[in-house]
Scaffold this motif. Sequence first.
Motif, PDB file in Angstrom:
ATOM      1  N   HIS A 220      -1.579 -17.838   1.899  1.00  0.00           N
ATOM      2  CA  HIS A 220      -2.511 -17.440   0.837  1.00  0.00           C
ATOM      3  C   HIS A 220      -3.813 -17.096   1.545  1.00  0.00           C
ATOM      4  O   HIS A 220      -4.374 -17.936   2.244  1.00  0.00           O
ATOM      5  CB  HIS A 220      -2.726 -18.571  -0.165  1.00  0.00           C
ATOM      6  N   MET A 221      -4.254 -15.868   1.400  1.00  0.00           N
ATOM      7  CA  MET A 221      -5.486 -15.388   2.029  1.00  0.00           C
ATOM      8  C   MET A 221      -6.354 -14.736   0.967  1.00  0.00           C
ATOM      9  O   MET A 221      -5.845 -14.007   0.119  1.00  0.00           O
ATOM     10  CB  MET A 221      -5.175 -14.348   3.113  1.00  0.00           C
ATOM     11  N   HIS A 222      -7.638 -14.996   1.043  1.00  0.00           N
ATOM     12  CA  HIS A 222      -8.584 -14.407   0.097  1.00  0.00           C
ATOM     13  C   HIS A 222      -9.765 -13.872   0.888  1.00  0.00           C
ATOM     14  O   HIS A 222     -10.726 -14.589   1.139  1.00  0.00           O
ATOM     15  CB  HIS A 222      -9.052 -15.449  -0.930  1.00  0.00           C
ATOM     16  N   GLY A 223      -9.675 -12.611   1.287  1.00  0.00           N
ATOM     17  CA  GLY A 223     -10.740 -11.985   2.047  1.00  0.00           C
ATOM     18  C   GLY A 223     -11.226 -10.731   1.361  1.00  0.00           C
ATOM     19  O   GLY A 223     -10.683 -10.300   0.343  1.00  0.00           O
TER      20      GLY A 223
ATOM     21  N   ASP B  19       0.601  -1.459   0.366  1.00  0.00           N
ATOM     22  CA  ASP B  19      -0.039  -2.729   0.030  1.00  0.00           C
ATOM     23  C   ASP B  19       0.755  -3.894   0.589  1.00  0.00           C
ATOM     24  O   ASP B  19       1.973  -3.981   0.371  1.00  0.00           O
ATOM     25  CB  ASP B  19      -0.122  -2.913  -1.491  1.00  0.00           C
ATOM     26  N   ILE B  20       0.077  -4.792   1.290  1.00  0.00           N
ATOM     27  CA  ILE B  20       0.703  -6.031   1.720  1.00  0.00           C
ATOM     28  C   ILE B  20       0.817  -6.913   0.479  1.00  0.00           C
ATOM     29  O   ILE B  20      -0.187  -7.279  -0.128  1.00  0.00           O
ATOM     30  CB  ILE B  20      -0.114  -6.726   2.829  1.00  0.00           C
ATOM     31  N   LEU B  21       2.040  -7.214   0.100  1.00  0.00           N
ATOM     32  CA  LEU B  21       2.287  -8.028  -1.093  1.00  0.00           C
ATOM     33  C   LEU B  21       2.336  -9.508  -0.752  1.00  0.00           C
ATOM     34  O   LEU B  21       1.708 -10.323  -1.425  1.00  0.00           O
ATOM     35  CB  LEU B  21       3.608  -7.606  -1.745  1.00  0.00           C
ATOM     36  N   LEU B  22       3.114  -9.833   0.260  1.00  0.00           N
ATOM     37  CA  LEU B  22       3.282 -11.221   0.696  1.00  0.00           C
ATOM     38  C   LEU B  22       3.225 -11.282   2.212  1.00  0.00           C
ATOM     39  O   LEU B  22       3.740 -10.398   2.894  1.00  0.00           O
ATOM     40  CB  LEU B  22       4.634 -11.771   0.221  1.00  0.00           C
TER      41      LEU B  22
ATOM     42  N   LEU C 279      -8.414  -8.171   2.548  1.00  0.00           N
ATOM     43  CA  LEU C 279      -7.019  -8.533   2.348  1.00  0.00           C
ATOM     44  C   LEU C 279      -6.902  -9.826   1.546  1.00  0.00           C
ATOM     45  O   LEU C 279      -7.477 -10.852   1.931  1.00  0.00           O
ATOM     46  CB  LEU C 279      -6.314  -8.712   3.703  1.00  0.00           C
ATOM     47  N   THR C 280      -6.177  -9.734   0.454  1.00  0.00           N
ATOM     48  CA  THR C 280      -5.840 -10.905  -0.354  1.00  0.00           C
ATOM     49  C   THR C 280      -4.321 -10.910  -0.526  1.00  0.00           C
ATOM     50  O   THR C 280      -3.736  -9.923  -0.952  1.00  0.00           O
ATOM     51  CB  THR C 280      -6.523 -10.844  -1.736  1.00  0.00           C
ATOM     52  N   VAL C 281      -3.683 -12.024  -0.146  1.00  0.00           N
ATOM     53  CA  VAL C 281      -2.248 -12.195  -0.359  1.00  0.00           C
ATOM     54  C   VAL C 281      -1.998 -13.593  -0.897  1.00  0.00           C
ATOM     55  O   VAL C 281      -2.705 -14.517  -0.509  1.00  0.00           O
ATOM     56  CB  VAL C 281      -1.406 -11.946   0.919  1.00  0.00           C
ATOM     57  N   PRO C 282      -1.041 -13.734  -1.783  1.00  0.00           N
ATOM     58  CA  PRO C 282      -0.272 -12.669  -2.387  1.00  0.00           C
ATOM     59  C   PRO C 282      -1.179 -11.608  -3.028  1.00  0.00           C
ATOM     60  O   PRO C 282      -2.306 -11.905  -3.434  1.00  0.00           O
ATOM     61  CB  PRO C 282       0.573 -13.363  -3.454  1.00  0.00           C
TER      62      PRO C 282
ATOM     63  N   VAL D 297       6.960 -10.234   6.079  1.00  0.00           N
ATOM     64  CA  VAL D 297       5.950  -9.529   5.296  1.00  0.00           C
ATOM     65  C   VAL D 297       6.660  -8.591   4.330  1.00  0.00           C
ATOM     66  O   VAL D 297       7.648  -7.947   4.698  1.00  0.00           O
ATOM     67  CB  VAL D 297       5.011  -8.718   6.219  1.00  0.00           C
ATOM     68  N   TYR D 298       6.148  -8.514   3.116  1.00  0.00           N
ATOM     69  CA  TYR D 298       6.650  -7.555   2.133  1.00  0.00           C
ATOM     70  C   TYR D 298       5.530  -6.566   1.846  1.00  0.00           C
ATOM     71  O   TYR D 298       4.397  -6.968   1.560  1.00  0.00           O
ATOM     72  CB  TYR D 298       7.092  -8.258   0.850  1.00  0.00           C
ATOM     73  N   VAL D 299       5.866  -5.284   1.944  1.00  0.00           N
ATOM     74  CA  VAL D 299       4.891  -4.215   1.752  1.00  0.00           C
ATOM     75  C   VAL D 299       5.351  -3.330   0.601  1.00  0.00           C
ATOM     76  O   VAL D 299       6.507  -2.878   0.580  1.00  0.00           O
ATOM     77  CB  VAL D 299       4.727  -3.368   3.035  1.00  0.00           C
ATOM     78  N   GLY D 300       4.456  -3.086  -0.354  1.00  0.00           N
ATOM     79  CA  GLY D 300       4.714  -2.149  -1.427  1.00  0.00           C
ATOM     80  C   GLY D 300       4.338  -0.753  -0.977  1.00  0.00           C
ATOM     81  O   GLY D 300       3.288  -0.553  -0.352  1.00  0.00           O
ATOM     82  N   LEU D 301       5.198   0.215  -1.264  1.00  0.00           N
ATOM     83  CA  LEU D 301       4.958   1.609  -0.921  1.00  0.00           C
ATOM     84  C   LEU D 301       4.900   2.422  -2.202  1.00  0.00           C
ATOM     85  O   LEU D 301       5.701   2.207  -3.112  1.00  0.00           O
ATOM     86  CB  LEU D 301       6.084   2.175  -0.058  1.00  0.00           C
ATOM     87  N   GLY D 302       3.967   3.366  -2.273  1.00  0.00           N
ATOM     88  CA  GLY D 302       3.894   4.234  -3.432  1.00  0.00           C
ATOM     89  C   GLY D 302       3.247   5.552  -3.083  1.00  0.00           C
ATOM     90  O   GLY D 302       2.466   5.648  -2.130  1.00  0.00           O
ATOM     91  N   ALA D 303       3.579   6.571  -3.861  1.00  0.00           N
ATOM     92  CA  ALA D 303       2.966   7.893  -3.710  1.00  0.00           C
ATOM     93  C   ALA D 303       3.168   8.652  -5.010  1.00  0.00           C
ATOM     94  O   ALA D 303       4.220   8.542  -5.637  1.00  0.00           O
ATOM     95  CB  ALA D 303       3.599   8.660  -2.549  1.00  0.00           C
ATOM     96  N   ASN D 304       2.135   9.407  -5.419  1.00  0.00           N
ATOM     97  CA  ASN D 304       2.309  10.265  -6.597  1.00  0.00           C
ATOM     98  C   ASN D 304       1.736  11.665  -6.398  1.00  0.00           C
ATOM     99  O   ASN D 304       1.604  12.407  -7.357  1.00  0.00           O
ATOM    100  CB  ASN D 304       1.766   9.602  -7.868  1.00  0.00           C
ATOM    101  N   LEU D 305       1.438  12.023  -5.175  1.00  0.00           N
ATOM    102  CA  LEU D 305       0.983  13.376  -4.845  1.00  0.00           C
ATOM    103  C   LEU D 305       1.806  13.913  -3.677  1.00  0.00           C
ATOM    104  O   LEU D 305       2.216  13.157  -2.801  1.00  0.00           O
ATOM    105  CB  LEU D 305      -0.500  13.379  -4.450  1.00  0.00           C
TER     106      LEU D 305
END
Length: 164
Positions: free
Chosen positions: A105-108, A97-100, A111-114, A5-13
């Motif tokens: 391929h999931m479309h819910g 965010d789950i990227l992959l 959760l949608t991946v990619p 699994v690849y997870v995107g991490l982000g923060a701006n606060l």
Amino acid sequence: MTVRVYVGLGANLGDRGEALLHALKGMAALQGTRLLSVSSLYSSAPVDATGPDYLNAVAALDTEQAPQAFLQALQMLEQAAGRERPYRNAPRTLDLDILLWGDEHMHGVALTVPHPRMNERAFVLLPLQELDARLVSQEQLAAVADQRITVAQNAQWAASALHG
């Protein structure tokens, strides 16, 4: 069954770097999950949003968890970091965010991946390419070349989360 699994991490606060480190430690502690690697830390301008610049990274993990359970665990980590969702693309203390999910391929609804917008974001593609160049094409990178993004710290920034 274990899946990559690849997870995107982000923060701006808030303390953005600390929030990302705490999230990495939280993901590494999830049952049946192993944190494998983390990209460099990138500073990027918000895309389709306002607010301060983001710190972003991508993590590669192996997990035995089901996709929905893993997503719920990530959302709990976001809540623990004070994440609020007052409106779409609002500034945030933590975004995971789950990227992959393997080759799935999931479309819910939840959760949608990619991830449906990952190809529109340099802050996803550059760190993802750093972890596995086979996952990102030169065409994808060219499409986001106009987005402002810089390396804030090399991949060693997360060493304490991976080895501590």
